[in-house]
Design a protein around this motif. Structure first.
Motif, PDB file in Angstrom:
ATOM      1  N   ALA A  39       0.831  -1.201   0.000  1.00  0.00           N
ATOM      2  CA  ALA A  39       0.000   0.000   0.000  1.00  0.00           C
ATOM      3  C   ALA A  39       0.867   1.254   0.000  1.00  0.00           C
ATOM      4  O   ALA A  39       2.054   1.197   0.337  1.00  0.00           O
ATOM      5  CB  ALA A  39      -0.898  -0.006   1.236  1.00  0.00           C
ATOM      6  N   SER A  40       0.262   2.361  -0.355  1.00  0.00           N
ATOM      7  CA  SER A  40       0.946   3.651  -0.317  1.00  0.00           C
ATOM      8  C   SER A  40       1.431   3.925   1.109  1.00  0.00           C
ATOM      9  O   SER A  40       0.690   3.725   2.066  1.00  0.00           O
ATOM     10  CB  SER A  40      -0.042   4.725  -0.774  1.00  0.00           C
ATOM     11  N   GLY A  41       2.685   4.326   1.217  1.00  0.00           N
ATOM     12  CA  GLY A  41       3.245   4.633   2.535  1.00  0.00           C
ATOM     13  C   GLY A  41       3.840   3.432   3.252  1.00  0.00           C
ATOM     14  O   GLY A  41       4.361   3.554   4.364  1.00  0.00           O
ATOM     15  N   SER A  42       3.806   2.255   2.617  1.00  0.00           N
ATOM     16  CA  SER A  42       4.323   1.051   3.300  1.00  0.00           C
ATOM     17  C   SER A  42       5.851   1.005   3.323  1.00  0.00           C
ATOM     18  O   SER A  42       6.436   0.174   4.003  1.00  0.00           O
ATOM     19  CB  SER A  42       3.754  -0.221   2.654  1.00  0.00           C
ATOM     20  N   GLY A  43       6.510   1.875   2.548  1.00  0.00           N
ATOM     21  CA  GLY A  43       7.981   1.944   2.587  1.00  0.00           C
ATOM     22  C   GLY A  43       8.675   1.398   1.353  1.00  0.00           C
ATOM     23  O   GLY A  43       9.896   1.242   1.347  1.00  0.00           O
ATOM     24  N   LYS A  44       7.920   1.163   0.281  1.00  0.00           N
ATOM     25  CA  LYS A  44       8.501   0.563  -0.933  1.00  0.00           C
ATOM     26  C   LYS A  44       9.607   1.435  -1.528  1.00  0.00           C
ATOM     27  O   LYS A  44      10.703   0.954  -1.818  1.00  0.00           O
ATOM     28  CB  LYS A  44       7.412   0.339  -2.001  1.00  0.00           C
ATOM     29  N   SER A  45       9.302   2.724  -1.722  1.00  0.00           N
ATOM     30  CA  SER A  45      10.310   3.609  -2.326  1.00  0.00           C
ATOM     31  C   SER A  45      11.513   3.744  -1.403  1.00  0.00           C
ATOM     32  O   SER A  45      12.659   3.760  -1.869  1.00  0.00           O
ATOM     33  CB  SER A  45       9.724   5.005  -2.585  1.00  0.00           C
ATOM     34  N   THR A  46      11.256   3.841  -0.121  1.00  0.00           N
ATOM     35  CA  THR A  46      12.363   3.988   0.826  1.00  0.00           C
ATOM     36  C   THR A  46      13.280   2.770   0.756  1.00  0.00           C
ATOM     37  O   THR A  46      14.514   2.912   0.725  1.00  0.00           O
ATOM     38  CB  THR A  46      11.808   4.188   2.259  1.00  0.00           C
ATOM     39  N   LEU A  47      12.698   1.593   0.676  1.00  0.00           N
ATOM     40  CA  LEU A  47      13.515   0.370   0.572  1.00  0.00           C
ATOM     41  C   LEU A  47      14.379   0.417  -0.695  1.00  0.00           C
ATOM     42  O   LEU A  47      15.589   0.143  -0.652  1.00  0.00           O
ATOM     43  CB  LEU A  47      12.599  -0.865   0.572  1.00  0.00           C
TER      44      LEU A  47
END
Ligand code: ATP
Ligand code: MG
Length: 244
Positions: A39-47
């Motif tokens: 979901a949005s905000g789950s940390g995908k981009s950060t990972l």
């Protein structure tokens, strides 16, 4: 099993006091295509951004091959030339033409010879179907064409790993297919790719492995069949319902 390209050991990331990723333990192997969903905000981009040091971990260890990338003395420039990123919004330089966009990093960051860089750029632009546009300005291209140039640019860096952060989510629906087709053909060549995506059909067809992130943790990690079909993890099922 081959040696991993990336290994993450107990990696956590917070922005200020806000925890975003918690205790991530993962490895990524060469030749594997991994899709990251959640979901949005789950940390995908950060990972993804941790893998080429657009962000630094708050704790834990990230290795690329054997080296700890966030250790003093490790060259971020070297890392970024081995680990190329393709963004949602292409990030092409508007004042440079298509060919110049591809050549810039290899020439000025990697200091490779101009002739070789031009030849390699032309080869990859042809590979993504953009040969006819090498003199064009990015402003004159469609989003799908711009993204294909961005992919050619990443390939021209001769990276070991391609990271994609929602490469099709800024595109008009009719342009998504041309970008996914290029990515599919790269996957079939055995390139190592880590792809944040909401394109579930693409993930099903192309990924060797899918990670489902939920509130900063990898809660499901398996084959497309395991993650998209047989997992009974409630929050994953809830998430997938929105894409069916
Ligand atoms: N630079 C930053 N400073 C502060 N908070 C941030 C920063 N980057 C991300 N965050 C926060 O971290 C959390 C995870 O963000 P991230 O962008 O990794 O999510 P995401 O899974 O990629 O979401 P989306 O699907 O919307 O792209 C969010 O709550 C976000 O607001
Ligand atoms: Mg994101």
């Amino acid at each position: 099993m081959t040696l991993p390209l990336f290994t993450l050991e107990s990696v956590s990331k917070s922005f200020g006091k806000v925890p975003v990723l918690h205790d991530i333990n993962l490895s990524f192997h060469p030749g594997q295509v991994t899709c990251i969903i959640g979901a949005s905000g789950s940390g995908k981009s950060t990972l993804l951004r941790l893998l080429n040091l657009l962000e630094y971990p708050t704790s834990g260890i990230i290795r690329f091959h054997d080296a700890i990338i966030h250790q003093k003395g490790y060259s971020v420039t070297t890392l970024r030339s081995k680990v190329a990123m393709v963004f949602q919004n292409f990030h092409l330089f508007p004042h440079l033409n298509v060919l110049q966009n591809c050549m810039l990093g290899p020439l000025h960051v990697q200091k490779r010879p101009r002739d070789e860089v031009e030849q390699t750029s032309r080869m990859y632009l042809e590979r993504v179907g953009m040969k006819a546009f090498i003199q064009a300005s990015p402003n004159s291209l469609s989003g799908g064409q711009e993204q294909r140039v961005a992919i050619a640019r990443a390939l021209t860096m001769q990276a070991d790993v391609l990271l994609f952060d929602e490469p099709t989510s800024a595109l008009d629906p009719e342009l998504v297919g041309e970008v996914l087709d290029v990515m599919k053909s790269l996957a079939n060549e055995g390139r190592t790719m880590i792809i944040v995506t909401h394109e579930m059909a693409f993930a099903r067809d192309v990924a060797d492995r899918i990670l489902f992130l939920d509130q900063g943790q990898v809660v499901v990690d398996g084959t497309p069949q395991e993650v998209l079909q047989t997992s009974t993890f409630p929050r994953l099922q809830e998430f997938l319902k929105r894409y069916r």
